[in-house]
Design an enzyme around this catalytic site. Structure first.
Site, PDB file in Angstrom:
ATOM      1  N   TYR A  91       0.830  -1.209   0.000  1.00 28.05           N
ATOM      2  CA  TYR A  91       0.000   0.000   0.000  1.00 28.05           C
ATOM      3  C   TYR A  91       0.865   1.260   0.000  1.00 28.05           C
ATOM      4  CZ  TYR A  91      -4.210   2.735   1.243  1.00 28.05           C
ATOM      5  OH  TYR A  91      -5.277   3.607   1.254  1.00 28.05           O
ATOM      6  N   SER A 183       0.885  -8.007   1.507  1.00 27.27           N
ATOM      7  CA  SER A 183       0.059  -6.940   2.070  1.00 27.27           C
ATOM      8  C   SER A 183      -0.969  -6.467   1.032  1.00 27.27           C
ATOM      9  CB  SER A 183       0.934  -5.805   2.598  1.00 27.27           C
ATOM     10  OG  SER A 183       0.178  -4.917   3.405  1.00 27.27           O
ATOM     11  N   GLN A 184      -0.952  -5.196   0.628  1.00 22.97           N
ATOM     12  CA  GLN A 184      -1.848  -4.808  -0.472  1.00 22.97           C
ATOM     13  C   GLN A 184      -1.592  -5.691  -1.685  1.00 22.97           C
ATOM     14  OE1 GLN A 184      -2.979  -0.625  -2.391  1.00 22.97           O
ATOM     15  NE2 GLN A 184      -1.026  -1.356  -3.189  1.00 22.97           N
ATOM     16  N   ASP A 273       0.408 -10.397  13.543  1.00 25.91           N
ATOM     17  CA  ASP A 273       0.148  -9.251  12.671  1.00 25.91           C
ATOM     18  C   ASP A 273      -0.864  -8.313  13.308  1.00 25.91           C
ATOM     19  OD1 ASP A 273      -0.357  -7.489  10.557  1.00 25.91           O
ATOM     20  OD2 ASP A 273      -0.218  -9.058   9.045  1.00 25.91           O
ATOM     21  N   HIS A 302       3.502  -8.203  10.610  1.00 22.76           N
ATOM     22  CA  HIS A 302       3.437  -7.606   9.269  1.00 22.76           C
ATOM     23  C   HIS A 302       4.833  -7.113   8.912  1.00 22.76           C
ATOM     24  CE1 HIS A 302       0.309  -6.423   6.349  1.00 22.76           C
ATOM     25  NE2 HIS A 302       1.120  -5.433   6.018  1.00 22.76           N
TER      26      HIS A 302
END
Length: 319
Positions: A91, A183-184, A273, A302
């Site tokens: 992101y 992630s994203q 996370d 994360h």
């Protein structure tokens, strides 16, 4: 110490965020619109010190006349159509350096890495919406009367167009294409595999954009999801539109697309996370019905996951 549910509960959890009643029609309409987008692209040679790989910036026109930039790395000497990989980034970032793409290309893969529109790379975002664009992309289009104006709708369609462009290349076997992201990027790999059924292999690590209401109820709408807090504080402090907002977010919730995936899946989650809580990830994973494998990092959150790059390469070597 758990940051979320115990593992046994995670394995059966299927999400709290709603799925809009017209969800399937919404995405079928979106895919139909994508059919009108050409697969034409332009290449711009990039100098890279490799005797085995050619590198290019690739540009195509996405939904809404966005100019989407991708990084293309391919083997110099290709004798027959081979495997391909589409990569997606985290992101707010970009597709990053060439090194990881070149590493795959040196082993015979053609790699296409997409810059998300309007984020840290070179892709443009001409989307015009009614309502706020404050503090992030999840909320972009939330207040527009037309849910087709959600920012992530167009990004999700960009992933499909990117995969189709890769599949259209003469050096790529369209039946040997995988997707990879963290992630994203993990969310976009999930979406791409869901909306383009020819994807054969998918590796997604701690995916973002899942089960928004769960994030909210856990009081973990910080960092990646913090724009949800900003939205309610500034535009709905009494939560009069609470149900409407979370229903609208359902259109761009990856858990609602997960059951469409036909690819083989390696799903990677860090159980510590606190950015994308494990339960939000399991909400999507537990709805995948294709051949899937769960890889857990028990003491990781994360962050960089030790050994993941090698495990991903091992999966893609099977294409």
């Amino acid at each position: 110490m758990h940051v979320d549910m115990p593992l046994e509960e995670l394995k059966t959890y299927t999400g709290k965020s709603p799925k809009p009643k017209d969800f399937d029609e919404y995405w079928e309409r979106a895919l139909q619109e994508l059919e009108n987008q050409p697969l034409d692209y332009q290449l711009e040679r990039v100098q890279y010190p490799s005797s085995q790989v050619d590198c290019y910036n690739l540009y195509f026109t996405g939904i809404g006349h966005a100019k989407i930039r991708c990084m293309l790395a391919k083997p110099k000497h290709i004798q027959k159509a081979g495997p391909g990989i589409v990569m997606f980034h985290g992101y707010g970032n970009s597709s990053g350096d060439w090194f990881d793409k070149v590493s795959y290309a040196a082993l015979g893969f053609t790699v296409l890495a997409m810059d998300c529109r309007g984020q840290g790379g070179y892709s443009t975002d001409p989307l015009s919406v009614n309502g706020t664009t404050l503090r992030g992309h999840i909320i972009r289009g939330l207040d527009d009367p037309n849910p087709d104006h959600l920012y992530y709708r167009n990004v999700f369609l960009d992933t499909v167009q990117t995969a189709r462009i890769l599949m259209s290349m003469e050096e790529v076997d369209e039946n040997r294409v995988g997707v990879y992201g963290v992630s994203q990027g993990g969310a976009l790999a999930t979406v791409c595999a869901a909306l383009e059924p020819r994807i054969k292999e998918m590796v997604a690590a701690y995916p973002f954009l899942s089960d928004y209401q769960r994030v909210w109820e856990m009081d973990m709408a910080s960092s990646a999801y913090e724009e949800l807090v900003y939205y309610f504080r500034q535009f709905d402090p009494n939560h009069e539109k609470h149900e409407e907002i979370f229903n609208r977010l359902g259109y761009i919730d990856i858990q609602n697309l997960a059951d469409r995936i036909k690819a083989r899946v390696l799903w990677v989650t860090g159980l510590k996370d606190t950015i994308c809580p494990p339960s939000t990830q399991f909400a999507a994973y537990n709805k995948i019905t294709s051949n899937k494998e769960l890889l857990l990092y028990h003491e990781y959150g994360h962050e960089y996951l030790l050994g993941l790059s090698d495990k991903a390469m091992e999966r893609f070597s099977k294409l």
